[in-house]
Write an enzyme that holds these catalytic residues in place. Sequence first.
Site, short mmCIF file in Angstrom:
data_model
loop_
_atom_site.label_atom_id
_atom_site.label_comp_id
_atom_site.label_asym_id
_atom_site.label_seq_id
_atom_site.Cartn_x
_atom_site.Cartn_y
_atom_site.Cartn_z
N ALA A 35 0.87 -1.17 0.00
CA ALA A 35 0.00 0.00 0.00
C ALA A 35 0.91 1.22 0.00
CB ALA A 35 -0.88 -0.02 1.25
N LYS A 36 0.29 2.37 -0.15
CA LYS A 36 1.08 3.61 -0.24
C LYS A 36 2.05 3.75 0.93
CE LYS A 36 -0.84 6.68 -3.46
NZ LYS A 36 -2.25 6.27 -3.69
#
Length: 284
Positions: free
Chosen positions: A245-246
């Site tokens: 994820a980011k």
Amino acid sequence: MSGGPAVVTRFAPSPTGRLHLGHALSAVRAHDLARGGGGRFLLRIEDIDGTRSRPEHVETILRDLGWLGLAWDELSFQSERLDLYTAAQGQLADLLYPCFCTRAEIAASLSAPHGPAPVYPGTCRHLSPADRRARMGQPHSWRIDMARAVERAGPLTWHDAYAGEVIADPLAQGDVILARKDAPASYHLAVTVDDAAQGVSDVVRGVDLFDATHVHRLLQALLGLPTPRYHHHPLIVGADGQRLAKRHGAPALAAMREGGADGHALSDALRRNMLPAGFRLGEA
Ligand code: GLU
């Protein structure tokens, strides 16, 4: 000459963003499986989501794959194959019903809206024919009546290189959408139709799409299509074990490429399951 049928694999990205390490892993594995079997490796751009797909992402994907050293034998675009999906939808027409629910309505009617895979509660399945007719002018998607579909198809299994023989349980996925309100086809229908039409023998993709395969196996049975072998590989996760994820700061492949990193070296590292620092392979 070997006697067995040739291996055909595909990499099927949606051009809705930039590719990351997880995509590279899928692409390398699909590519190598085809090359190892003297077969063909297809690149299929899944651009049916007109609101989110971008031509510039397609450009970037092609460059990224070249940088990784992965050459494809055929390039196709789902946006050019819409007639096939409409025809398949027609074949299933008696199992489909129009759904007028908005996302917000569905979320509100579910007891656990934040659960892992919300299953449609079936609201529009119960509409009377008169109600349906009266509302057909409103935006609607088409959902499959899963209970009836499962009854028609009977018991189904598929073979997965990681999970072995899997008993398909499409009922657990609920009445999924087969034709979207805002797009000319759905992911499930387009993928199933294309894998068969393109002669894909082996589907290589991340285990995050494992549940979708229950639906794809059902659609194959209903449409009289062959079932490929599946290879749902583990996902790349961060040091915390969570999927990318980011917050993990996983660089896009394009950023690595533009930063001068060696794409062939990255492919080779992925072949040996060696990942950049801070990343590892999750559970199968
Ligand atoms: N287009 C899908 C995605 O980018 C993958 C489809 C598939 O491999 O079946 O997530």
